[in-house]
Design a protein around this motif. Structure first.
Motif, PDB file in Angstrom:
ATOM      1  N   UNK A 128       1.335  16.048   5.074  1.00  0.00           N
ATOM      2  CA  UNK A 128       1.145  14.591   5.122  1.00  0.00           C
ATOM      3  C   UNK A 128       1.621  14.092   6.481  1.00  0.00           C
ATOM      4  N   UNK A 129       0.725  13.884   7.442  1.00  0.00           N
ATOM      5  CA  UNK A 129       1.154  13.360   8.748  1.00  0.00           C
ATOM      6  C   UNK A 129       1.706  11.943   8.608  1.00  0.00           C
ATOM      7  N   UNK A 130       2.872  11.718   9.177  1.00  0.00           N
ATOM      8  CA  UNK A 130       3.467  10.387   9.112  1.00  0.00           C
ATOM      9  C   UNK A 130       2.703   9.384   9.955  1.00  0.00           C
ATOM     10  N   UNK A 131       1.953   9.860  10.934  1.00  0.00           N
ATOM     11  CA  UNK A 131       1.159   8.939  11.752  1.00  0.00           C
ATOM     12  C   UNK A 131       0.024   8.318  10.961  1.00  0.00           C
ATOM     13  N   UNK A 132      -0.390   8.942   9.851  1.00  0.00           N
ATOM     14  CA  UNK A 132      -1.479   8.416   9.025  1.00  0.00           C
ATOM     15  C   UNK A 132      -0.966   7.698   7.794  1.00  0.00           C
ATOM     16  N   UNK A 133       0.347   7.563   7.636  1.00  0.00           N
ATOM     17  CA  UNK A 133       0.897   6.893   6.456  1.00  0.00           C
ATOM     18  C   UNK A 133       0.824   5.378   6.635  1.00  0.00           C
ATOM     19  N   UNK A 134       0.493   4.672   5.553  1.00  0.00           N
ATOM     20  CA  UNK A 134       0.377   3.211   5.571  1.00  0.00           C
ATOM     21  C   UNK A 134       1.289   2.582   4.527  1.00  0.00           C
ATOM     22  N   UNK A 135       2.392   3.204   4.208  1.00  0.00           N
ATOM     23  CA  UNK A 135       3.283   2.673   3.178  1.00  0.00           C
ATOM     24  C   UNK A 135       3.875   1.348   3.632  1.00  0.00           C
ATOM     25  N   UNK A 136       3.903   0.381   2.706  1.00  0.00           N
ATOM     26  CA  UNK A 136       4.487  -0.925   2.988  1.00  0.00           C
ATOM     27  C   UNK A 136       3.516  -1.957   3.505  1.00  0.00           C
TER      28      UNK A 136
ATOM     29  N   UNK B 185       0.845  -1.191   0.000  1.00  0.00           N
ATOM     30  CA  UNK B 185       0.000   0.000   0.000  1.00  0.00           C
ATOM     31  C   UNK B 185       0.879   1.239   0.000  1.00  0.00           C
ATOM     32  N   UNK B 186       0.601   2.137  -0.926  1.00  0.00           N
ATOM     33  CA  UNK B 186       1.369   3.380  -1.030  1.00  0.00           C
ATOM     34  C   UNK B 186       0.555   4.605  -0.641  1.00  0.00           C
ATOM     35  N   UNK B 187      -0.670   4.409  -0.171  1.00  0.00           N
ATOM     36  CA  UNK B 187      -1.558   5.544   0.105  1.00  0.00           C
ATOM     37  C   UNK B 187      -1.132   6.269   1.375  1.00  0.00           C
ATOM     38  N   UNK B 188      -1.298   7.561   1.375  1.00  0.00           N
ATOM     39  CA  UNK B 188      -1.062   8.391   2.554  1.00  0.00           C
ATOM     40  C   UNK B 188      -2.038   9.561   2.512  1.00  0.00           C
ATOM     41  N   UNK B 189      -2.402  10.044   3.684  1.00  0.00           N
ATOM     42  CA  UNK B 189      -3.357  11.141   3.772  1.00  0.00           C
ATOM     43  C   UNK B 189      -2.615  12.472   3.658  1.00  0.00           C
ATOM     44  N   UNK B 190      -3.158  13.350   2.843  1.00  0.00           N
ATOM     45  CA  UNK B 190      -2.554  14.658   2.617  1.00  0.00           C
ATOM     46  C   UNK B 190      -3.627  15.724   2.760  1.00  0.00           C
ATOM     47  N   UNK B 191      -3.309  16.778   3.509  1.00  0.00           N
ATOM     48  CA  UNK B 191      -4.264  17.841   3.797  1.00  0.00           C
ATOM     49  C   UNK B 191      -3.685  19.175   3.334  1.00  0.00           C
ATOM     50  N   UNK B 192      -4.566  20.070   2.939  1.00  0.00           N
ATOM     51  CA  UNK B 192      -4.154  21.416   2.544  1.00  0.00           C
ATOM     52  C   UNK B 192      -4.042  22.292   3.786  1.00  0.00           C
ATOM     53  N   UNK B 193      -2.959  23.060   3.855  1.00  0.00           N
ATOM     54  CA  UNK B 193      -2.734  23.931   4.998  1.00  0.00           C
ATOM     55  C   UNK B 193      -2.261  25.308   4.580  1.00  0.00           C
TER      56      UNK B 193
ATOM     57  N   UNK C 272       4.544  14.527  16.941  1.00  0.00           N
ATOM     58  CA  UNK C 272       4.728  13.636  15.798  1.00  0.00           C
ATOM     59  C   UNK C 272       5.139  14.441  14.569  1.00  0.00           C
ATOM     60  N   UNK C 273       5.902  13.813  13.687  1.00  0.00           N
ATOM     61  CA  UNK C 273       6.452  14.493  12.521  1.00  0.00           C
ATOM     62  C   UNK C 273       5.463  14.458  11.353  1.00  0.00           C
ATOM     63  N   UNK C 274       5.526  15.508  10.555  1.00  0.00           N
ATOM     64  CA  UNK C 274       4.706  15.609   9.349  1.00  0.00           C
ATOM     65  C   UNK C 274       5.593  16.122   8.221  1.00  0.00           C
ATOM     66  N   UNK C 275       5.257  15.750   7.009  1.00  0.00           N
ATOM     67  CA  UNK C 275       5.942  16.247   5.819  1.00  0.00           C
ATOM     68  C   UNK C 275       5.135  17.395   5.235  1.00  0.00           C
ATOM     69  N   UNK C 276       5.789  18.533   5.066  1.00  0.00           N
ATOM     70  CA  UNK C 276       5.146  19.740   4.548  1.00  0.00           C
ATOM     71  C   UNK C 276       5.696  20.004   3.152  1.00  0.00           C
ATOM     72  N   UNK C 277       4.821  19.947   2.154  1.00  0.00           N
ATOM     73  CA  UNK C 277       5.222  20.171   0.769  1.00  0.00           C
ATOM     74  C   UNK C 277       4.665  21.507   0.304  1.00  0.00           C
ATOM     75  N   UNK C 278       5.550  22.377  -0.176  1.00  0.00           N
ATOM     76  CA  UNK C 278       5.152  23.717  -0.611  1.00  0.00           C
ATOM     77  C   UNK C 278       4.509  23.609  -1.985  1.00  0.00           C
ATOM     78  N   UNK C 279       3.348  24.210  -2.131  1.00  0.00           N
ATOM     79  CA  UNK C 279       2.612  24.112  -3.391  1.00  0.00           C
ATOM     80  C   UNK C 279       3.307  24.866  -4.516  1.00  0.00           C
TER      81      UNK C 279
END
Length: 394
Positions: free
Chosen positions: A279-287, A49-57, A227-234
């Motif tokens: 993308x909160x790493x706590x909500x990631x389900x990779x692998x 599974x490669x899905x992860x939750x991503x939210x706009x901030x 908890x750590x999160x990944x922040x991607x600049x639009x």
């Protein structure tokens, strides 16, 4: 002339043929056989599974101050502009301070009067003290003069305090920045009469920045402070790592979501108001190993979802209900209903019936075209052959 003998037999044969035609017209035609359809199948297996939750901030300042005058009055000047960077002590706006200056002048005059009264009382007390030393007056008279001096001194101190207060009031007519930062909002204009405390300028203080985003109720329990999160600049190909600093204790009354604040370093933080994806790493389900199917294999059956499963023994299909958990890109993640090794129809699911016979579609592999060198060899070979010898004429 005698009649021919074959005419009665001819009439009887025609009658039999007519009866057969009538019977054939009255009987129902045999139903056509169901066509055997070719379908594409895939074998069910576990996949990562490669899905992860991503939210706009949105990027916001850690501390944002709404500055206003400490006294009431009419704004005559506003030096601050939207988006301007200001420093601590810089003038932002000014009120009409004429009334406060007049009050300060009045307080200054009261100080002068109290000073004069105190000096007069001090001179009287000095003179009466000398008379008391010569026993010309009683001790009670000297005490009255001392009391008068103390009262004059108290009046002087009161007048001085009032002068200081009026001086502060006049100084409050000038609004200055108490911190360095960026002006993010202008809430009052020149000519406007404001009361004490009315916000005039909003300043985002320099320093750490926060990313604010909203999380639905079913996901907020998995996020913890720190908890750590990944922040991607639009607007740029830049990914930062932040930490959850604060989680709202109650849901927003309008959106019914929980605001979450993520802290970023002020040096690397994007511009204020920038849009980012979190993308909160706590909500990631990779692998995680799951069963995934293309959406073309799914169909609606009643109130649920189903797929066609191929029975390889009879080469027929049967309907199998499944439960869909989530989506992973363009594929659906199956939560229940399938086991690894099953063969599922991947295309053409809407034209099949339960128990219908099918064949597995085999893609045709086109023959490899001849190379240009081979074609040239074939064309040149006949030309290189020797011409046939001419047959001599006899």
């Amino acid at each position: 002339m005698p009649k021919p003998l074959f005419q009665p037999r001819l009439h009887a044969g025609l009658a039999v043929l007519g009866a057969a035609a009538v019977l054939a017209a009255c009987s129902k035609p045999a139903p056509p056989e169901e066509p055997i359809r070719a379908v594409k199948v895939l074998t069910v297996g576990a996949d990562s599974l490669n899905a992860s939750y991503e939210f706009a901030g949105e990027v916001r300042p850690r501390v944002e101050s709404r500055l206003g005058f400490r006294v009431a009055g009419k704004i005559v000047r506003r030096q601050a502009e939207l988006g301007q960077r200001v420093k601590a002590g810089q003038v932002l706006a000014q009120l009409d301070a004429q009334d406060y200056k007049l009050a300060a002048d009045a307080a200054r005059a009261q100080v002068a009067a109290a000073q004069t009264n105190r000096d007069l009382a001090a001179a009287d007390f000095k003179r009466f003290a000398a008379l008391k030393d010569q026993n010309f007056i009683s001790g009670a008279e000297l005490e009255r003069r001392e009391t008068t001096l103390k009262a004059a001194q108290a009046q002087l101190e009161q007048a001085q305090a009032q002068l200081a207060a009026q001086g502060n009031q006049a100084g409050y007519a000038t609004l200055v920045a108490d911190v360095s930062g960026v002006v993010t909002a202008i809430e009052a204009e020149p000519g406007q009469v404001v009361t004490a405390g009315t916000p005039v300028v909003r300043i985002a203080q320099d320093g750490p920045r926060d990313v604010v985003f909203s999380v639905p109720e079913d996901k907020v329990a998995a996020i913890r402070p720190g908890s750590e999160v990944d922040v991607r600049v639009w607007a740029a190909s830049q990914t930062l790592v932040g930490k959850v600093r604060e989680i709202a204790a109650s849901a927003d009354p309008v959106t019914r979501t929980f605001p979450v604040k993520v802290s970023l370093d002020g040096k690397d933080a994007p511009a204020l108001g920038a849009t980012v994806y979190v993308a909160p790493r706590a909500l990631a389900h990779a692998g995680v190993q799951v069963i995934k199917l293309p959406t073309s294999a799914l169909r609606q059956e009643g109130q649920g979802t189903a797929v066609w499963v191929l029975d390889k023994t009879s080469m027929t299909v049967r309907s199998q209900p499944v439960q869909i958990a989530t989506a992973d890109g363009n594929q659906a993640v199956v939560a229940a209903g399938l086991q690894p090794g099953m063969q599922v129809v991947a295309a053409g699911v809407h034209v099949l019936q339960p128990g219908q016979k099918v064949t597995v579609y085999q893609e045709k592999v086109p023959a490899a075209p001849a190379s240009p060198a081979q074609a040239a060899t074939k064309n040149v070979a006949p030309a290189m052959q020797p011409a046939a010898a001419a047959t001599p004429a006899k």
